[in-house]
Motif scaffolding. Structure first.
Motif, PDB file in Angstrom:
ATOM      1  N   SER A  37     -13.365  10.104  32.596  1.00 29.66           N
ATOM      2  CA  SER A  37     -13.435   8.646  32.718  1.00 29.66           C
ATOM      3  C   SER A  37     -12.925   7.961  31.455  1.00 29.66           C
ATOM      4  O   SER A  37     -12.886   8.550  30.375  1.00 29.66           O
ATOM      5  N   TYR A  38     -12.510   6.703  31.604  1.00 31.10           N
ATOM      6  CA  TYR A  38     -12.037   5.853  30.508  1.00 31.10           C
ATOM      7  C   TYR A  38     -10.805   6.421  29.807  1.00 31.10           C
ATOM      8  O   TYR A  38     -10.598   6.195  28.614  1.00 31.10           O
ATOM      9  N   THR A  39     -10.000   7.148  30.540  1.00 27.23           N
ATOM     10  CA  THR A  39      -8.727   7.623  30.019  1.00 27.23           C
ATOM     11  C   THR A  39      -7.853   8.031  31.190  1.00 27.23           C
ATOM     12  O   THR A  39      -8.353   8.302  32.289  1.00 27.23           O
ATOM     13  N   GLY A  40      -6.541   8.043  30.973  1.00 24.79           N
ATOM     14  CA  GLY A  40      -5.617   8.437  32.027  1.00 24.79           C
ATOM     15  C   GLY A  40      -5.355   7.322  33.022  1.00 24.79           C
ATOM     16  O   GLY A  40      -6.073   6.322  33.082  1.00 24.79           O
ATOM     17  N   PRO A  41      -4.305   7.480  33.845  1.00 22.15           N
ATOM     18  CA  PRO A  41      -3.947   6.450  34.827  1.00 22.15           C
ATOM     19  C   PRO A  41      -4.840   6.497  36.063  1.00 22.15           C
ATOM     20  O   PRO A  41      -5.534   7.483  36.314  1.00 22.15           O
ATOM     21  N   LYS A  42      -4.802   5.422  36.835  1.00 24.06           N
ATOM     22  CA  LYS A  42      -5.506   5.365  38.119  1.00 24.06           C
ATOM     23  C   LYS A  42      -4.661   5.940  39.246  1.00 24.06           C
ATOM     24  O   LYS A  42      -5.174   6.316  40.295  1.00 24.06           O
ATOM     25  N   GLY A  43      -3.352   5.989  39.045  1.00 20.32           N
ATOM     26  CA  GLY A  43      -2.419   6.521  40.033  1.00 20.32           C
ATOM     27  C   GLY A  43      -1.062   6.669  39.387  1.00 20.32           C
ATOM     28  O   GLY A  43      -0.877   6.326  38.217  1.00 20.32           O
TER      29      GLY A  43
ATOM     30  N   TYR B 245       5.357   6.205  30.705  1.00 26.24           N
ATOM     31  CA  TYR B 245       4.282   6.959  30.066  1.00 26.24           C
ATOM     32  C   TYR B 245       2.989   6.163  30.114  1.00 26.24           C
ATOM     33  O   TYR B 245       2.988   4.936  30.210  1.00 26.24           O
ATOM     34  N   HIS B 246       1.877   6.900  30.043  1.00 29.10           N
ATOM     35  CA  HIS B 246       0.554   6.282  30.103  1.00 29.10           C
ATOM     36  C   HIS B 246      -0.297   6.887  28.995  1.00 29.10           C
ATOM     37  O   HIS B 246      -0.520   8.095  28.958  1.00 29.10           O
ATOM     38  N   MET B 247      -0.754   6.039  28.077  1.00 29.47           N
ATOM     39  CA  MET B 247      -1.576   6.489  26.949  1.00 29.47           C
ATOM     40  C   MET B 247      -2.755   5.529  26.815  1.00 29.47           C
ATOM     41  O   MET B 247      -2.674   4.509  26.136  1.00 29.47           O
ATOM     42  N   TYR B 248      -3.821   5.859  27.516  1.00 26.78           N
ATOM     43  CA  TYR B 248      -5.014   5.013  27.520  1.00 26.78           C
ATOM     44  C   TYR B 248      -6.229   5.877  27.221  1.00 26.78           C
ATOM     45  O   TYR B 248      -6.416   6.928  27.828  1.00 26.78           O
ATOM     46  N   GLY B 249      -7.053   5.436  26.279  1.00 25.83           N
ATOM     47  CA  GLY B 249      -8.248   6.165  25.893  1.00 25.83           C
ATOM     48  C   GLY B 249      -8.472   6.040  24.398  1.00 25.83           C
ATOM     49  O   GLY B 249      -7.523   6.077  23.604  1.00 25.83           O
TER      50      GLY B 249
ATOM     51  N   GLN C 238      -2.102   3.003  23.870  1.00 29.10           N
ATOM     52  CA  GLN C 238      -1.025   2.024  24.011  1.00 29.10           C
ATOM     53  C   GLN C 238      -1.358   0.935  25.029  1.00 29.10           C
ATOM     54  O   GLN C 238      -1.197  -0.240  24.763  1.00 29.10           O
ATOM     55  N   SER C 239      -1.797   1.335  26.226  1.00 26.57           N
ATOM     56  CA  SER C 239      -2.062   0.352  27.275  1.00 26.57           C
ATOM     57  C   SER C 239      -2.814   1.026  28.413  1.00 26.57           C
ATOM     58  O   SER C 239      -2.725   2.243  28.596  1.00 26.57           O
ATOM     59  N   ILE C 240      -3.519   0.225  29.195  1.00 23.62           N
ATOM     60  CA  ILE C 240      -4.167   0.746  30.400  1.00 23.62           C
ATOM     61  C   ILE C 240      -3.155   0.859  31.541  1.00 23.62           C
ATOM     62  O   ILE C 240      -3.429   1.453  32.573  1.00 23.62           O
ATOM     63  N   SER C 241      -1.960   0.296  31.339  1.00 23.11           N
ATOM     64  CA  SER C 241      -0.903   0.305  32.354  1.00 23.11           C
ATOM     65  C   SER C 241       0.202   1.288  31.972  1.00 23.11           C
ATOM     66  O   SER C 241       0.305   1.725  30.823  1.00 23.11           O
ATOM     67  N   TRP C 242       1.047   1.607  32.950  1.00 21.43           N
ATOM     68  CA  TRP C 242       2.235   2.411  32.684  1.00 21.43           C
ATOM     69  C   TRP C 242       3.225   1.588  31.863  1.00 21.43           C
ATOM     70  O   TRP C 242       3.434   0.403  32.128  1.00 21.43           O
ATOM     71  N   LEU C 243       3.856   2.216  30.889  1.00 18.89           N
ATOM     72  CA  LEU C 243       4.863   1.577  30.059  1.00 18.89           C
ATOM     73  C   LEU C 243       6.188   2.315  30.205  1.00 18.89           C
ATOM     74  O   LEU C 243       6.211   3.528  30.424  1.00 18.89           O
ATOM     75  N   ARG C 244       7.277   1.588  30.063  1.00 20.92           N
ATOM     76  CA  ARG C 244       8.603   2.198  30.188  1.00 20.92           C
ATOM     77  C   ARG C 244       9.164   2.555  28.817  1.00 20.92           C
ATOM     78  O   ARG C 244       9.040   1.787  27.865  1.00 20.92           O
TER      79      ARG C 244
ATOM     80  N   ASP D  24      -6.289  11.575  27.506  1.00 15.94           N
ATOM     81  CA  ASP D  24      -5.316  12.053  28.491  1.00 15.94           C
ATOM     82  C   ASP D  24      -3.998  11.292  28.312  1.00 15.94           C
ATOM     83  O   ASP D  24      -3.993  10.082  28.072  1.00 15.94           O
ATOM     84  N   ILE D  25      -2.885  11.993  28.447  1.00 19.21           N
ATOM     85  CA  ILE D  25      -1.545  11.410  28.337  1.00 19.21           C
ATOM     86  C   ILE D  25      -0.768  11.790  29.587  1.00 19.21           C
ATOM     87  O   ILE D  25      -0.844  12.931  30.049  1.00 19.21           O
ATOM     88  N   ALA D  26      -0.004  10.849  30.153  1.00 20.64           N
ATOM     89  CA  ALA D  26       0.732  11.109  31.391  1.00 20.64           C
ATOM     90  C   ALA D  26       2.157  10.577  31.290  1.00 20.64           C
ATOM     91  O   ALA D  26       2.432   9.622  30.550  1.00 20.64           O
TER      92      ALA D  26
END
Length: 245
Positions: free
Chosen positions: A97-103, A146-150, A178-184, A210-212
């Motif tokens: 929880s509180y890290t990684g993307p929702k989808g 990329y997604h870097m939240y946590g 970086q953000s709770i959203s996907w970044l380009r 978590d990093i995606a």
């Protein structure tokens, strides 16, 4: 008309297979139409074959080299080793929880690649390697999301590994949340030799790191626009006390 296409990726050969049926002797004619008198673009054809029977095309044609949405599989991306601390293909939320993307970025319900920080220790690395890519003169543009939240997020880096080079070259890096959203990300580079792109994720100080990544593609020529590549500080040391596993 038995087939048409409006646009295709710049600088990339695309495969097409067309099944048709005619009861009499037939000629196949390829025709290119200009958008306007001043805008005809460039169109090229190669490796044309005609054979009896339906085209044995898979449900989807393979993506251009290096391109992947990860919705069907990992495409031609590979890993030096696979274990709990490797890159994983997943969908929906990550287990922590509180890290990684929702989808995923593509549709929200598809797949992406990520590291699961709860399976790793601080400073541990995971590498995802592209297939060997053909070198060409001039610029390349790598585009991915990329997604870097946590709160404990570590580092995500992109390296260029040229054929016959002993060391990789750092092309791009982001550090910390970086953000709770996907970044380009848009990464411009040059390589006349065959090469690979390496995505390196390093686990941060806590399991909330978590990093995606998702929707990787390459374009010939320079990036049409550039992002701000200045590194953002997260309070970590520069090498993040990196540990090799």
């Amino acid at each position: 008309k038995i087939w048409s296409v409006l646009e295709s990726p710049r600088g990339v050969w695309m495969q097409a297979e067309v099944s048709f049926k005619k009861p009499m002797p037939t000629k196949v004619v390829f025709m290119s139409l200009c958008k306007s008198f001043w805008d005809c673009g460039l169109v090229a054809l190669d490796d044309i074959t005609i054979q009896l029977g339906n085209c044995r095309s898979p449900e989807r044609l393979p993506p251009p080299p290096g391109e992947c949405t990860f919705d069907q599989d990992e495409c031609a991306f590979t890993q030096e080793k696979r274990n709990r601390s490797s890159w994983h293909r997943g969908r929906g939320e990550t287990p922590t929880s509180y890290t990684g993307p929702k989808g995923d970025h593509t549709t929200g319900v598809g797949y992406y690649m990520y590291i699961e920080a709860s399976h790793m220790v601080y400073g541990q690395k995971a590498h995802l390697l592209s297939q060997p890519l053909r070198g060409v003169p001039g610029k390349h543009c790598l585009i991915f999301f990329y997604h870097m939240y946590g709160a404990g997020t570590g580092l995500l880096s992109v390296y260029l590994k040229r054929e016959e080079d002993s060391k990789e070259s750092l092309l791009w890096r982001r550090k910390g949340e970086q953000s709770i959203s996907w970044l380009r990300a848009l990464v411009e580079y040059s390589s006349r030799r065959q090469h690979q792109i390496i995505f390196e994720a390093i686990r941060g100080v806590s399991i909330r790191s978590d990093i995606a990544i998702d929707d990787v593609k390459f374009q010939a020529g320079p990036c049409e626009e550039m992002e701000d590549t200045s590194q953002q500080s997260s309070g970590y040391s520069e090498d993040l006390n990196e540990i090799d596993y």
